[in-house]
Design an enzyme around this catalytic site. Structure first.
Site, short mmCIF file in Angstrom:
data_model
loop_
_atom_site.label_atom_id
_atom_site.label_comp_id
_atom_site.label_asym_id
_atom_site.label_seq_id
_atom_site.Cartn_x
_atom_site.Cartn_y
_atom_site.Cartn_z
N ASN A 1 7.35 -6.16 3.15
CA ASN A 1 8.20 -5.77 4.27
C ASN A 1 8.85 -7.00 4.89
O ASN A 1 8.48 -8.13 4.56
CB ASN A 1 7.36 -5.05 5.35
CG ASN A 1 7.07 -3.60 5.00
OD1 ASN A 1 7.77 -2.99 4.17
ND2 ASN A 1 6.06 -3.04 5.63
N HIS B 1 10.31 5.00 3.17
CA HIS B 1 11.29 4.09 2.56
C HIS B 1 12.31 4.87 1.72
O HIS B 1 12.72 4.42 0.65
CB HIS B 1 10.60 3.05 1.67
CG HIS B 1 9.71 2.10 2.41
ND1 HIS B 1 10.11 0.85 2.80
CD2 HIS B 1 8.42 2.22 2.84
CE1 HIS B 1 9.10 0.23 3.42
NE2 HIS B 1 8.08 1.06 3.47
C1 HEM Z 1 6.97 2.87 -0.28
C2 HEM Z 1 2.50 4.30 0.73
C3 HEM Z 1 1.76 0.40 3.43
C4 HEM Z 1 5.85 -1.41 1.70
C5 HEM Z 1 5.85 3.63 -0.18
C6 HEM Z 1 5.68 4.93 -0.75
C7 HEM Z 1 4.43 5.33 -0.47
C8 HEM Z 1 3.79 4.29 0.28
C9 HEM Z 1 3.76 6.63 -0.88
C10 HEM Z 1 6.75 5.70 -1.54
C11 HEM Z 1 6.77 5.17 -2.93
C12 HEM Z 1 7.72 5.90 -3.85
O1 HEM Z 1 7.97 7.10 -3.68
O2 HEM Z 1 8.20 5.25 -4.81
C13 HEM Z 1 1.91 3.36 1.53
C14 HEM Z 1 0.56 3.43 2.04
C15 HEM Z 1 0.38 2.33 2.84
C16 HEM Z 1 1.59 1.58 2.79
C17 HEM Z 1 -0.44 4.52 1.75
C18 HEM Z 1 -0.81 1.91 3.64
C19 HEM Z 1 -2.02 2.27 3.36
C20 HEM Z 1 2.77 -0.45 3.16
C21 HEM Z 1 2.81 -1.82 3.54
C22 HEM Z 1 3.96 -2.33 3.05
C23 HEM Z 1 4.66 -1.28 2.35
C24 HEM Z 1 1.72 -2.57 4.32
C25 HEM Z 1 4.46 -3.74 3.11
C26 HEM Z 1 3.69 -4.75 2.82
C27 HEM Z 1 6.51 -0.41 1.04
C28 HEM Z 1 7.83 -0.54 0.48
C29 HEM Z 1 8.15 0.69 -0.09
C30 HEM Z 1 7.03 1.56 0.14
C31 HEM Z 1 8.70 -1.78 0.49
C32 HEM Z 1 9.47 1.06 -0.75
C33 HEM Z 1 9.48 0.65 -2.19
C34 HEM Z 1 10.83 0.96 -2.76
O3 HEM Z 1 11.79 0.27 -2.38
O4 HEM Z 1 10.94 1.88 -3.58
N1 HEM Z 1 4.69 3.26 0.46
N2 HEM Z 1 2.51 2.23 1.98
N3 HEM Z 1 3.91 -0.15 2.42
N4 HEM Z 1 6.05 0.86 0.81
FE1 HEM Z 1 4.28 1.54 1.38
#
Ligand code: HEM
Length: 530
Positions: free
Chosen positions: A148, A75
């Site tokens: 999402n 992201h």
């Molecule tokens: C961002 C991990 C699943 C939605 C991120 C980031 C990580 C991460 C490490 C970066 C965060 C940052 O640097 O600030 C994971 C892991 C997942 C997973 C380990 C599964 C085990 C999901 C799922 C969704 C999701 C299922 C939706 C329901 C998001 C969103 C961001 C994000 C929207 C961006 C947030 C922003 O706008 O700063 N995720 N994620 N992720 N993740 Fe996940």
């Protein structure tokens, strides 16, 4: 004082402390020393070497050298705005979460939309999932609904997340492709992971090329819990629905825009808010009990499954309005730290094995992305609620805690905070049993029934788009075995779909994969809600 009028939104108060307007002010160093000449470095003679002594030059260059921070591991590319959430009703019978405490209550929010796979400078309109992350600055602390634009996910267990993302990101030897999902590694992983079937249908559908951030749905994906003041709880799925309607691009438009205007979604969101056309979404809840969940033909802990709206209707409970662009992209949009672990009293997790892993991952990555353990003090991340605890020190600490006591229990006079007891966050007490095992409940293994539900719920035009997307992606896959395996996976979803994709590739449809469970597939009726 020359500051722009930014309204009385509660989040403005903490942010006002750090807002700066440089207009017509004397130029200074970071130490506040007025700078006489910002054009020329200090030299030993006009044609001589530049001097070490020039602390003004050195400060300016040193700061510049460190302007970049690591981009988000996923992201990385996104765009955000401020606004508020307004509750349509008093939901205290169901949840004690502060935003739902009264009809008409407003809670300030900061919302960031994003693509998943592309790097920070990649294009907006590629085929991808979109992030829809909402930070509610509630009276009881920050609640982040990090969702999402699709209601399901690729995998069922956090253990596979690094593998999924390594397959999606540019290949490690040559750094290609930078954004599109069309490459061997992703389809290799996908074709070996039958649990991906449902998400693949969303990913090749029009939902993966939204017309605008303003016309996307958002979903919390996991099943959460809502808990009331008596500790009674229900399961809940969160849905955001844009009041402007849900619209997508068609592939040709998306492909063209990727070249002609890589900022297409970013610009659209900014200009809409700038011109007073504030984007709005309604929040819908699917609320159901543990007893109801036990009757569903799928497991509500499985993030590759939806709860069809025919089984549990949406209850519309409030409205999200985005009414102000950030003042500074880096300070707000880049430094905001959403975290799936940020819940408040009234909201609780479930044992969804993907959600459980997310509770750890976000804060961990942000410690390196935002430099140390104090990034909650960066103004955009600071709650409107006050922070009082015994956490101390660490790099870049801002808060100046007074007094000699920073531990509990203590008997010395000093400004030590006390536990909130039942007013605080209390986890739902859930009995836990069983041996330590790695594995999954059997219901998780029905990978195809809901993928088929999605397919049969699409119009003919939408189905044509899905077929076209599979053909486009798979023609770019070099390895024939990966194409064959993907077709076999599609044959498990729908033979017509598999046949149409195979035709476009000039291939035969291989036999379907053996099912991962002996349970018969569940026959969902088509859903108008998809
Ligand atoms: C961002 C991990 C699943 C939605 C991120 C980031 C990580 C991460 C490490 C970066 C965060 C940052 O640097 O600030 C994971 C892991 C997942 C997973 C380990 C599964 C085990 C999901 C799922 C969704 C999701 C299922 C939706 C329901 C998001 C969103 C961001 C994000 C929207 C961006 C947030 C922003 O706008 O700063 N995720 N994620 N992720 N993740 Fe996940």
């Amino acid at each position: 004082d020359g500051q722009p009028d930014i309204g009385d939104n509660a989040i403005n108060r903490p942010l006002d402390r750090v807002r700066v307007d440089d207009t017509a002010r004397e130029l200074t160093t970071d130490q506040g020393v007025p700078v006489a000449d910002n054009q020329n470095s200090l030299k030993a003679g006009l044609r001589g070497p530049t001097l070490m002594e020039d602390f003004i030059l050195r400060e300016k260059i040193t700061h510049f050298d460190h302007e970049r921070i690591p981009e988000r591991v996923v992201h990385a590319r996104g765009s955000a705005a401020h606004g508020y959430f307004e509750s349509y009703e008093d939901l205290r019978a169901i949840t004690r979460a502060a935003p739902f405490a009264a009809k008409g209550k407003r809670t300030p929010v900061f919302v960031r939309f994003s693509t998943v796979a592309g790097e920070r400078g990649s294009a907006d309109t590629v085929r991808d999932v979109r992030g829809f992350a909402v930070k509610f600055y509630t009276d009881d602390g920050n609640w982040d609904l990090v969702g999402n634009n699709m209601p399901v996910f690729f995998i069922q267990d956090v253990m596979k997340f690094p593998d999924l993302i390594h397959s999606v990101k540019p290949e490690p030897h040559n750094g290609m492709p930078q954004a599109a999902s069309a490459h061997d590694t992703f389809w290799d992983f996908a074709s070996l992971s039958p649990e991906i079937a449902h998400m693949l249908m969303w990913h090749t559908s029009d939902r993966a090329i939204p017309r605008s951030y303003r016309t996307m749905q958002g979903f919390g994906v996991h099943t959460f819990r809502l808990v009331n003041a008596s500790g009674e709880w229900v399961f809940c799925k969160f849905h955001w629905t844009p009041l402007a309607g849900t619209y997508s691009l068609v592939w040709d438009e998306a492909a063209r825009l990727t070249g002609a205007d890589p900022d297409f979604h970013r610009r659209d969101l900014w200009e809409a808010i700038d011109s007073g056309q504030f984007p709005e979404w309604e929040l819908g809840l699917q609320i159901f009990t543990e007893e109801q969940a036990a009757q569903f033909p799928f497991d509500v802990l499985d993030p590759t499954k939806i709860v069809p709206e025919e089984m549990v209707a949406l209850r519309t409970v409030g409205k999200l309005v985005l009414d102000r662009n950030p003042d500074n992209f880096f300070a707000e949009t880049e430094q905001v730290a959403f975290c799936a672990a940020h819940v408040v009293p009234g909201i609780d997790f479930t044992n969804d094995p993907l959600l459980q892993g997310r509770i750890h991952s976000y804060i961990d990555t942000q410690i390196s992305r935002l430099g140390g353990a104090n990034f909650h003090e960066i103004p955009i991340n600071t709650p409107v609620a006050q922070i009082h605890n015994n956490q101390r020190d660490g790099i870049h600490r801002q808060q100046i805690n007074r007094g000699r006591v920073s531990y509990e229990p203590n008997s010395l006079a000093g400004g030590c905070p006390f536990q909130a007891g039942v007013r605080g966050f209390v986890s739902v007490p859930e009995p836990s049993q069983g041996n330590e095992v790695r594995g999954k409940p059997e219901l998780f293994a029905d990978h195809y029934s809901q993928a088929r539900l999605f397919w049969i719920s699409q119009s003919m035009t939408e189905q044509r788009h899905i077929i076209g997307a599979f053909r486009f992606e798979l023609t770019r896959v070099q390895t024939p075995a990966i194409r064959r395996r993907t077709l076999a996976l599609l044959a498990n979803i729908d033979s017509g779909l598999a046949g149409a994709v195979a035709d476009g590739l000039g291939m035969e449809v291989p036999p379907p994969l053996p099912p991962a469970t002996d349970r018969p597939a569940y026959d969902y009726p088509p859903s108008p809600a998809l």
